[in-house]
Scaffold this motif. Structure first.
Motif, short mmCIF file in Angstrom:
data_model
loop_
_atom_site.label_atom_id
_atom_site.label_comp_id
_atom_site.label_asym_id
_atom_site.label_seq_id
_atom_site.Cartn_x
_atom_site.Cartn_y
_atom_site.Cartn_z
N ILE A 29 -1.71 7.95 -4.37
CA ILE A 29 -2.41 6.38 -4.05
C ILE A 29 -1.34 5.45 -4.48
N THR A 30 -0.70 5.66 -5.44
CA THR A 30 0.68 4.58 -5.86
C THR A 30 1.53 4.69 -4.36
N ALA A 31 1.69 5.64 -4.03
CA ALA A 31 2.74 5.64 -2.86
C ALA A 31 2.10 4.80 -1.38
N ALA A 32 0.76 4.77 -1.35
CA ALA A 32 0.37 4.16 -0.29
C ALA A 32 0.38 2.55 -0.35
N VAL A 33 0.70 1.81 -1.58
CA VAL A 33 0.74 0.53 -1.50
C VAL A 33 1.99 -0.09 -2.08
N GLU A 34 2.83 0.95 -2.76
CA GLU A 34 4.00 0.48 -3.24
C GLU A 34 5.25 0.02 -2.08
N GLY A 35 5.14 0.40 -1.01
CA GLY A 35 5.77 -0.35 -0.12
C GLY A 35 5.62 -1.73 0.35
N THR A 36 4.51 -2.21 -0.17
CA THR A 36 3.97 -3.69 0.30
C THR A 36 4.61 -4.80 -0.64
N ILE A 37 5.22 -4.13 -1.99
CA ILE A 37 5.28 -5.36 -2.88
C ILE A 37 6.35 -6.06 -2.71
N GLY A 38 6.65 -7.09 -3.06
CA GLY A 38 7.52 -8.09 -3.11
C GLY A 38 7.74 -8.91 -1.77
N ILE A 62 -5.88 -2.11 1.16
CA ILE A 62 -5.42 -0.60 1.53
C ILE A 62 -6.23 0.40 0.89
N LEU A 63 -6.36 0.12 -0.57
CA LEU A 63 -6.96 0.93 -1.33
C LEU A 63 -8.57 1.12 -1.12
N ASP A 64 -8.95 -0.05 -0.77
CA ASP A 64 -10.69 0.05 -0.42
C ASP A 64 -10.86 0.79 0.77
N LYS A 65 -9.97 0.62 1.83
CA LYS A 65 -10.30 1.19 3.23
C LYS A 65 -9.75 2.78 3.24
N MET A 66 -8.99 3.02 2.36
CA MET A 66 -8.28 4.44 2.59
C MET A 66 -9.47 5.50 2.33
N ASP A 67 -9.47 6.48 2.84
CA ASP A 67 -10.20 7.72 2.82
C ASP A 67 -9.91 8.64 1.66
N VAL A 68 -10.65 8.27 0.64
CA VAL A 68 -10.21 9.07 -0.36
C VAL A 68 -11.16 9.96 -1.08
N ASN A 69 -10.97 11.27 -1.66
CA ASN A 69 -12.01 11.99 -2.04
C ASN A 69 -11.71 12.44 -3.59
N HIS A 70 -10.48 12.48 -3.97
CA HIS A 70 -10.20 12.98 -5.32
C HIS A 70 -10.81 12.03 -6.50
N ALA A 72 -9.55 11.43 -9.72
CA ALA A 72 -8.75 10.56 -10.25
C ALA A 72 -8.05 9.39 -9.61
N ALA A 73 -7.98 9.82 -8.06
CA ALA A 73 -7.71 8.68 -7.10
C ALA A 73 -8.63 7.51 -6.99
N LYS A 74 -9.95 7.94 -7.18
CA LYS A 74 -11.08 6.90 -7.06
C LYS A 74 -11.08 6.19 -8.28
N MET A 75 -10.71 6.58 -9.50
CA MET A 75 -10.63 5.79 -10.90
C MET A 75 -9.41 4.59 -10.64
N LEU A 76 -8.31 5.16 -9.83
CA LEU A 76 -7.05 4.34 -9.97
C LEU A 76 -7.41 2.95 -8.89
N ILE A 77 -8.54 3.55 -7.80
CA ILE A 77 -8.67 2.45 -6.91
C ILE A 77 -9.74 1.33 -7.54
N ASN A 78 -10.85 2.20 -8.29
CA ASN A 78 -11.40 1.18 -8.94
C ASN A 78 -11.06 0.26 -9.93
N ILE A 79 -9.83 0.79 -10.52
CA ILE A 79 -9.13 -0.24 -11.35
C ILE A 79 -8.75 -1.38 -10.63
N ALA A 80 -8.03 -1.03 -9.55
CA ALA A 80 -7.53 -2.28 -8.56
C ALA A 80 -8.68 -3.17 -7.95
#
Length: 529
Positions: A29-38, A62-70, A72-80
């Motif tokens: 999940i982190t890899a999906a968004v880290e290239g956008t910062i700065g 990006i996180l909201d529209k991703m197709d995610v099932n895991h 733990a990944a959903k926990m991170l998306i919910n924090i965002a």
């Protein structure tokens, strides 16, 4: 290796399986968004199965529209998402730091540090980081302070026209309104294809008048807001089949027409309706020169009522006397339909002052992204007015990391390794920003640490054009304190939650779904667990 050692290793691997699985999901999940910062961050293209495309570098989108099932990944998306809901910006930073905390925590556990001690240290480090941010915040005392435009520019991804719109709106609304707990500057933003950038006092209703025979423009307007359908009361089909039922139907139709004529008698010129409008009401109100807008979105209906000072009423409220209905009416100086943009504007209401930011977009494809950019900028500006600002560009996080590292000496035992996790995670935003700009992150982070220590400054970071150490405050690179506070707090919470998970067990299905699952399991010869 003897059998005893092999068995011990297998037990360790099994014990850490859940942690490693979750850590890998978080890393993805982190890899999906880290290239956008700065300032040099790139965009992400999201494509659905129908070929619909969204191009954005907005982390939460990006996180909201991703197709995610895991899970733990959903926990991170919910924090965002929580970060977005709370302060409206900083979702990418929160995600990167959360990912960093989890990764560092796993590394410490693999080294042999007990998970409980890592969590203890992480909590201590996050608490100290929050204290440091609060201590370093600079207050905004004047809405004409140039720092507000700088904040809007950073959050608005260097879109100067959007930054100017947001700052102009903030000044128009005033600090008192912006500091109200329930008011969000981002809620007054709308983007439309073909529109000109504009800030004005008033509200937009994103609907056209009910028919073209109704007036296109009105002045000195009494306004009625109906949070209901403008239709007669219904009678069931069974009742209609009886003589008394049909008689009652005719009575209700006549009563409804009388109630609609009350609107005309009161001099109402604009009627906003939550749902549909009956043909009889349409005819009566059109003949009287009343503008009617039906099926108004709930947000627009509420804002229009607040701006005009109208009180929402149900259709049954029209049964009241004229004097009682009058108390529900609002007022606006001018109402007109913009046929090009297909919406109606209500200006000069006697209720709460309302501003609207209209963001223009050249094509339909960029409308959504322009709106997201404007909402980020508005949220950041409001957050800075409420809570102050700190140097941006990852500089503040480095200064905090240095302070947390010193505080490591205050904690005893292996929990100190958990503090190290926080220190390293705080370095991640700057590292990713400079990596996206094409520089060596390890080298540049160490340069900033050394420069800040030598000059005693918390505002030194990296110029992403030259790669040289530069003062972020002098360059106008600043971030709101509430954004940083919530990002660190959220990152700490999700990291601790994930590190605490020791076992992953699939829940049994309940009800009808359980029967289907059991049948499919029996057919496949799957064992029960």
């Amino acid at each position: 290796m003897n059998l005893k050692q092999a068995g011990s290793g297998a037990e360790v691997d099994e014990r850490l399986a859940a942690l490693l699985t979750n850590a890998n999901a978080v890393r993805a999940i982190t890899a999906a968004v880290e290239g956008t910062i700065g300032p040099k961050g790139l965009d992400t293209m999201l494509v659905d199965r129908f070929g619909e495309v969204i191009i954005t570098n907005d982390g939460v989108t990006i996180l909201d529209k991703m197709d995610v099932n895991h899970p733990a990944a959903k926990m991170l998306i919910n924090i965002a998402k929580a970060q977005q809901a709370e302060v409206g910006d900083g979702t990418t930073t929160a995600t990167i730091m959360a990912g960093g905390l989890v990764a560092e925590g796993v590394n410490q556990v693999l080294r042999g540090v007990p998970v409980a001690r890592v969590i203890e240290g992480v909590r201590y480090g996050v608490a100290r980081a929050i204290e440091e941010i609060k201590r370093r915040g600079r207050k905004v005392t004047d809405l004409n302070d140039p720092v507000l435009r700088n904040i809007a520019m950073i959050a608005g991804r260097e879109h100067a026209d959007i930054a100017d719109l947001v700052v102009a709106a903030a000044r128009l609304i005033g600090a008192e309104k912006l500091c109200e707990p329930n008011f969000k500057l981002s809620d007054i933003i709308t983007a439309e294809e073909g529109a000109e950038n504009e800030v004005f006092m008033g509200v937009i209703v994103d609907k056209e008048r009910m028919n073209k025979e109704m007036p296109e423009e009105l002045t000195d307007v009494k306004v009625l807001v109906i949070d209901d359908a403008l239709e007669p009361e219904e009678i069931g089909d069974e009742a209609l089949s009886t003589e008394s039922g049909f008689k009652r139907y005719i009575e209700l139709q006549d009563e409804f027409k009388r109630n609609v004529r009350k609107i005309v008698e009161l001099g109402v010129r604009l009627v906003l309706v939550d749902r549909g409008v009956h043909d009889d009401a349409d005819e009566i109100l059109t003949d009287a020169g009343v503008m009617v807008i039906q099926r108004v979105p709930a947000k627009d209906l509420r804002r229009a009522a607040e701006h005009t000072g109208a009180r929402m009423m149900k259709r049954t409220g029209l049964k009241k006397d004229l004097a009682d209905i009058e108390k529900y009416l609002g007022y606006a100086e001018r109402v007109y339909e913009d046929e090009k943009l297909e919406h109606v504007r209500i200006l000069g209401g006697q209720g709460k002052p309302m501003a609207t930011i209209l963001v223009g977009a050249a094509t339909e494809e960029v409308v959504g992204e322009r709106e997201r950019i404007a909402k980020d900028a508005a949220s950041s500006v409001q957050a800075a007015i409420k809570g102050g600002y700190v140097p941006g560009g990852g500089a503040c996080e480095i200064a905090i990391a240095r302070a947390v590292e010193k505080a490591r000496e205050e904690i005893k035992g292996m929990a100190a390794y958990g503090v190290d996790c926080v220190t390293n995670a705080l370095k991640r935003p700057l590292a990713q920003i400079v990596e996206n700009a094409g520089f060596n992150p390890l080298e540049k982070v160490e340069e900033v640490i050394a420069a800040q220590a030598a000059k005693g400054s918390d505002s030194l970071g990296i110029d992403c054009d030259t790669g040289e150490v530069a003062d972020m405050l002098e360059r106008g690179v600043v971030d709101p304190v509430p954004v940083k506070l919530h990002a660190i707090k959220a990152a700490g919470e999700v990291a601790v939650a994930i590190l605490r998970i020791d076992t992953i067990i699939k829940k049994k299905e309940e009800g009808a779904a359980a029967g289907k699952t059991a049948a499919s399991s029996d057919a496949a010869g799957m064992p029960d667990f």
